[in-house]
Write a protein that holds these residues in place. Sequence first.
Motif, PDB file in Angstrom:
ATOM      1  N   ASN A 297      -8.190  -0.919   9.896  1.00 15.49           N
ATOM      2  CA  ASN A 297      -7.410  -0.515   8.737  1.00 15.49           C
ATOM      3  C   ASN A 297      -7.409  -1.646   7.700  1.00 15.49           C
ATOM      4  O   ASN A 297      -7.004  -2.765   7.976  1.00 15.49           O
ATOM      5  N   ILE A 298      -7.899  -1.381   6.502  1.00 15.01           N
ATOM      6  CA  ILE A 298      -7.985  -2.339   5.399  1.00 15.01           C
ATOM      7  C   ILE A 298      -7.041  -1.874   4.301  1.00 15.01           C
ATOM      8  O   ILE A 298      -7.076  -0.717   3.878  1.00 15.01           O
ATOM      9  N   MET A 299      -6.221  -2.809   3.836  1.00 15.21           N
ATOM     10  CA  MET A 299      -5.258  -2.486   2.783  1.00 15.21           C
ATOM     11  C   MET A 299      -5.988  -2.356   1.448  1.00 15.21           C
ATOM     12  O   MET A 299      -6.864  -3.161   1.112  1.00 15.21           O
ATOM     13  N   CYS A 300      -5.630  -1.342   0.699  1.00 15.89           N
ATOM     14  CA  CYS A 300      -6.247  -1.145  -0.603  1.00 15.89           C
ATOM     15  C   CYS A 300      -5.719  -2.196  -1.596  1.00 15.89           C
ATOM     16  O   CYS A 300      -4.724  -2.870  -1.349  1.00 15.89           O
ATOM     17  N   ARG A 301      -6.402  -2.323  -2.727  1.00 16.84           N
ATOM     18  CA  ARG A 301      -6.066  -3.370  -3.696  1.00 16.84           C
ATOM     19  C   ARG A 301      -4.677  -3.170  -4.289  1.00 16.84           C
ATOM     20  O   ARG A 301      -3.910  -4.131  -4.450  1.00 16.84           O
ATOM     21  N   SER A 302      -4.325  -1.920  -4.588  1.00 13.06           N
ATOM     22  CA  SER A 302      -3.014  -1.666  -5.197  1.00 13.06           C
ATOM     23  C   SER A 302      -1.878  -2.020  -4.247  1.00 13.06           C
ATOM     24  O   SER A 302      -0.883  -2.637  -4.644  1.00 13.06           O
ATOM     25  N   ASP A 303      -2.046  -1.685  -2.955  1.00 14.83           N
ATOM     26  CA  ASP A 303      -1.002  -2.030  -1.990  1.00 14.83           C
ATOM     27  C   ASP A 303      -0.909  -3.534  -1.793  1.00 14.83           C
ATOM     28  O   ASP A 303       0.179  -4.105  -1.644  1.00 14.83           O
ATOM     29  N   GLY A 304      -2.084  -4.193  -1.803  1.00 11.88           N
ATOM     30  CA  GLY A 304      -2.059  -5.637  -1.646  1.00 11.88           C
ATOM     31  C   GLY A 304      -1.391  -6.344  -2.821  1.00 11.88           C
ATOM     32  O   GLY A 304      -0.612  -7.288  -2.630  1.00 11.88           O
TER      33      GLY A 304
END
Length: 353
Positions: A297-304
Amino acid sequence: MGLLLGNAQREAAKEGNASAKDALKNLGRVYLHNRDVCAQEAVYRLTNMHPKECSRKVVFVPVGDNVVKMSLPLRVLKQKAASGNLTTEDMWMPSGVDRYKNRPNDGSFNDMCIVTFASEYRVLSKNEKSANRIKLNNDLGFVLKRTRSQPAVMRYVHFSETKNPELFYQSILQLFMLYRKDVQLKPPGFETYQQFYSGGSVRLADGLLHSVKSVVDLNRSKFEHDADELDTIQNAADNDGVLEDAWCELCPEQELEHLECNQLGRDEEQVLDEQIENIPDLGVSREQVAHLEKRNNIMCRSDGLALLRSLNEPQMCIFYEIRNWCLQKVMGGGSQTHYVFSLQVVQGQVKAI
């Protein structure tokens, strides 16, 4: 359960006149009539879903002289007793045996045993309406042939032919012999059910006389396959116990191959362990080996970015400090290890992070 028992105890204490024995009975009654359910069962019950479902219905047919019967509701019994119409025969609810005895008088039902009747037909409730319903005699309701599902699976008591011969022959006559009255299972002139099974005869819808044994065996063969052999195996298992090495006696070659494969696997593990011990770099005990698990699971840019904006000033400093060390490490510089020490004040106490 604790709340229910506590309420029951407080109610018993409020009355004051209840003895310790009565109070204990109340607590036991509450404990026996209530239970905890898991979240899954609660959802099933709230949504009216079936906790279990079978592809076929299972119907139990009672046999013997003392068949268990269900009485009518107490309200109905009181009404009949007040009107003077209550008798020992009218106080019971109609059972499947009663409905079978009052089946319609035609050719298809006359030659039908109770097992076939219960397997292929079901009782129609008062709220159900169907154009193909079949009315039973003596106002015992209606039955309907099972067309949407397969015939029901039948369950009944099995008696030993050697230990209880009279009960055995009585049960198979009740199950697989066609009758409308109990006296037809042992007519006058036959002292035992076995005599009627061996030497009796019955007239079917074709107008010919058939031996009772042939009729019973034919109907029994439709529902019981290899019944005698299965009974013999069951008796042997009960008397001698289950053989733990039965598979070895049935298939000795496969069991020998299985043992050889297990021994070969143990030998390979032993050789592998010896090779590892001779190599210093690989000679590491299992307790010292760490287990790494890659998370997909990789966090998307907006969530990061949203998570970064929520950091306070000390957390932001630690994040950029570790980020700069990672960038230097990727470019070939930086120290081998990097330690971060921070102090945080929580509720008047200093904590090291």
